[in-house]
Design a protein around this motif. Structure first.
Motif, short mmCIF file in Angstrom:
data_model
loop_
_atom_site.label_atom_id
_atom_site.label_comp_id
_atom_site.label_asym_id
_atom_site.label_seq_id
_atom_site.Cartn_x
_atom_site.Cartn_y
_atom_site.Cartn_z
N GLU A 115 -10.38 8.06 -7.87
CA GLU A 115 -10.05 9.44 -7.53
C GLU A 115 -11.14 10.08 -6.68
N THR A 116 -12.40 9.78 -7.01
CA THR A 116 -13.53 10.30 -6.23
C THR A 116 -13.50 9.77 -4.81
N MET A 117 -13.20 8.47 -4.66
CA MET A 117 -13.12 7.87 -3.33
C MET A 117 -11.99 8.48 -2.51
N GLU A 118 -10.88 8.77 -3.18
CA GLU A 118 -9.72 9.34 -2.50
C GLU A 118 -10.00 10.76 -2.00
N LYS A 119 -10.79 11.51 -2.79
CA LYS A 119 -11.08 12.90 -2.44
C LYS A 119 -12.20 13.03 -1.43
N ALA A 120 -13.02 11.98 -1.28
CA ALA A 120 -14.18 12.04 -0.37
C ALA A 120 -13.72 12.25 1.08
N THR A 121 -14.42 13.11 1.79
CA THR A 121 -14.04 13.43 3.18
C THR A 121 -14.34 12.28 4.13
N THR A 124 -18.66 7.42 4.70
CA THR A 124 -20.11 7.28 4.89
C THR A 124 -20.92 8.14 3.94
N THR A 125 -20.27 9.03 3.19
CA THR A 125 -21.02 9.91 2.28
C THR A 125 -21.55 9.11 1.10
N GLN A 126 -22.65 9.61 0.53
CA GLN A 126 -23.25 8.94 -0.62
C GLN A 126 -22.33 8.99 -1.82
N ILE A 127 -21.58 10.07 -1.94
CA ILE A 127 -20.63 10.19 -3.07
C ILE A 127 -19.61 9.06 -3.02
N TYR A 128 -19.07 8.81 -1.81
CA TYR A 128 -18.08 7.72 -1.66
C TYR A 128 -18.72 6.37 -1.96
N LYS A 129 -19.91 6.14 -1.42
CA LYS A 129 -20.59 4.85 -1.61
C LYS A 129 -20.87 4.58 -3.09
#
Length: 686
Positions: A115-121, A124-129
């Motif tokens: 869900e976090t990956m899907e919401k990431a803009t 390349t963001t650290q949140i997505y990684k």
């Protein structure tokens, strides 16, 4: 002779009624618990043995466990366990349920990652990684656990792929299994007709909920809760239990066998539950119970003791005095291992801590350097005048807490700092990583001054590294660094104490002949010298290169692979090993200093406690005494810490407050200690 309290307990046990004992400090709670155990043994030994039943006694620590086992002479009818041991003994046979709950837990985490990956803009963001890396790990774990031959095990060191869980997850899975299964509740009831819980107030809230909401109302087990909610000092524990709501008979122990009347009177005033204890010691009031308000956060504590306490308590030597602090940080300062303490205590906050700003940084801010370095000039201009003056005078110390505080306040917490023109390109790149403004500020400093700052980062493996792991050897869970540090210092201690056989069992050095022992003797001598002067990285390398000790599998992996090394690793390796040596001897109680956490249950003839509100933001002696918000968590936490410290003293007690107090706080101090025993800005003149 059986006391009235014990008679009351025996009556409730005979009537199959659960009860709670509120036992104030020094009341002989453990004695009463043991008498209750002996009573159940005497009445039911034959019957319980025939039915393969036991009395369960759940303790909070291994020390308490050993004490109770010894007091019942190791009777096999009493199953004394810590809460972790007890729960694991219940759920371990239910492997199918354990695996299902484990898989459910991992699947929930995987779902959140996706869900976090899907919401990431952006990818390349650290949140997505981070979410992507976590999802891969959890998918691998789920696949591994679905193999039919995997058995769930419980250990200090978790390895989810192999089905090995550690403490927190074991508690979570146990809770889920017990609450869902009527069969398991029935098994617990049939196995343990009586369950006593020692220091009930320290039971984790989740576990207390299992007992109170599922086991007690749904079984015929007789529960006995022994403790005192005024001595709850651990976060996340249950504290007070409502006896009416939970249908518990209440018993109060009013004796105090530890302290003189003056100290008992103080304790009664601190309590807010109406429990009035009576001193059972000699009541001639030979001791002193004093409160000093010095309003000096840089007080020379040792000199203060010499000048003001020795005569006050009529002591001959300083060793007769136990020195307590509310928090471990104060001891770390006193015993000179603050950098290590701060590193282990560091959360995800980008704020600077002691030891993270290197000495060379203040030189970068001096006039000749800042004229050539635009960033240094920007930082200098943002600092207050007193710090500027100390930099210009070349007397700024980077470990000075005032300097660290000003760097955090004016730079790290400055929302406009990363918007300054000089950072335009760098700040935009960092912003794309999904970082907060204060994290960007910290990383900008490290980018422009790569040598002057220890790196800030979060652990790639999310290793637990809170201060309990390094401050309590028994709690070194999931931290291979702490475990290895303790192993090194333990073999040094064995060698120095000539406990050679124990040393030989612990070392991994090849000992095939006499020459091997001679070589090991030489290496140990060199290790001792190196431990006094070298960094942790150098000591680690010496120990492993010479095969004195082996790295654990986990530590070996981190040591060899660059992608496993994070900021915590590099910062720890940079520290002088002697910092840990000082901590080790503090933990092993060869230091005169300790916190109330480490002395809970202990007693000392004379106690002195230094309190400084700036040491920890989770308590405030000023807010407690001035009664700013009596219902707040901070108020209750401070009250309980204060109560536990005061209750350690048998004869003499001195409280020294180094931080500021309001007049209202001083009024409360006079009420608690007596007008004649409160000293404001008191320094005795010779």
């Amino acid at each position: 002779m059986v006391s009235e309290v014990e008679k009351e307990i025996f009556r409730y046990i005979d009537n199959r009624e659960s009860f709670i004992i509120e036992a104030g400090a020094g009341s002989g709670k453990t004695w009463t618990l043991v008498q209750a155990l002996k009573y159940v043994i005497a009445k039911n030994e034959v019957n319980y043995s025939k039915n393969n039943q036991k009395i369960a006694c759940i303790t909070y620590t291994n020390v308490a466990k050993e004490e109770i086992v010894n007091r019942v002479n190791g009777n096999k009818l009493v199953n004394v366990k810590t809460i972790h041991e007890f729960l694991w003994s219940i759920v371990e046979p239910f492997q199918k349920e354990l695996k299902n709950e484990f898989l459910t837990s991992l699947e929930d985490k995987l779902k959140k990652d996706l869900e976090t990956m899907e919401k990431a803009t952006k990818k390349t963001t650290q949140i997505y990684k981070n979410a992507e890396e976590s999802s891969k790990k959890n998918q691998e774990r789920i696949s591994a656990l679905q193999k039919p031959n995997i058995r769930i095990k419980y250990s200090d060191n978790a390895n989810y792929k192999k089905g090995i869980i550690s403490h927190d997850l074991m508690l979570e899975l146990s809770k889920n299994i017990i609450t869902k299964s009527k069969v398991i509740k029935k098994i617990i009831q049939d196995s343990y007709p009586v369950i006593f819980i020692d220091e009930y107030q320290d039971t984790k809230k989740e576990i207390a909920a299992v007992i109170m909401d599922y086991l007690k109302p749904e079984t015929s087990i007789v529960f006995g809760f022994f403790g005192d909610f005024h001595q709850q000092i651990y976060n996340g524990s249950i504290g007070r239990i409502d006896p009416e709501k939970n249908e518990l008979r209440v018993i109060r122990k009013k004796e105090n066998y530890r302290s003189e009347k003056g100290i008992v009177d103080l304790l009664n005033k601190i309590r807010d539950d109406g429990l009035e204890q009576e001193s059972k010691r000699n009541n001639e009031q030979r001791g002193k119970c004093s409160f000093f308000y010095v309003d000096n956060e840089v007080l020379d504590m040792e000199q203060f003791i010499v000048d003001n306490i020795m005569d006050e308590f009529t002591l001959n030597t300083n060793s007769q005095l136990k020195k307590l602090y509310l928090v471990t940080k104060a001891i770390a300062k006193q015993n000179d291992y603050l950098k290590l303490h701060e590193l282990y205590d560091e959360r995800t906050s980008p704020n600077f801590r002691v030891g993270q700003i290197k000495p060379s940084f203040s030189h970068m801010l001096m006039l000749e350097n800042r004229e050539q370095n635009e960033v240094a000039k920007v930082i200098y201009e943002l600092l207050p005048q007193n710090i500027k003056e100390s930099i210009n005078n070349n007397d700024q110390i980077n470990d000075n807490e005032d300097f660290i505080e000003e760097m955090n306040k004016n730079i790290i917490k400055n929302k406009k700092f990363n918007e300054i023109d000089v950072f335009s390109r760098d700040a935009s790149q960092l912003a794309n990583q999904g970082l907060k403004y204060d994290e960007i500020n910290r990383k900008l400093l490290e980018l422009h001054f790569p040598v002057e700052f220890l790196r800030y980062d979060t652990s790639k493996d999310k290793r637990l590294k809170n201060k309990d792991m390094i401050l309590r050897n028994s709690n070194n869970k999931d931290c291979p660094f702490a475990n290895f540090l303790f192993d090194i210092e333990e073999i040094i201690e064995l060698y120095q104490n000539n406990k050679i056989q124990q040393l030989l069992k612990k070392t991994s050095y090849p000992l095939n002949n006499l020459q091997g022992k001679i070589n090991l003797n030489k290496l140990m001598g060199e290790l001792i010298l190196r431990s006094e002067s070298e960094k942790i990285a150098e000591v680690f390398a010496f120990v492993t290169n010479n095969k004195i000790l082996k790295f654990s599998e986990k530590l070996e992996l981190i040591w060899k692979r660059e992608d496993k090394k994070d900021a915590f690793f590099y910062n720890l390796m940079e520290l002088e090993y002697v910092q840990f040596k000082r901590l080790y001897h503090t933990v092993k109680d060869t230091s005169p200093y300790s916190t109330n956490h480490g002395t809970k249950g202990a007693e000392f003839e004379s106690v002195i406690c230094f309190i400084n509100d700036s040491d920890w933001n989770q308590y405030s002696i000023d807010e407690y005494l001035s009664e700013q918000d009596t219902s707040s968590t901070k108020h209750n936490r401070t009250r309980n810490l204060f109560y536990v410290i005061c209750s350690r003293a048998k004869l003499n007690l001195a409280i020294i407050v180094m931080s500021k107090l309001s007049e209202k706080s001083l009024e409360k101090a006079r009420y608690l200690f007596g007008e004649e025993n409160v000293y404001k800005n008191y320094i005795k003149t010779v």
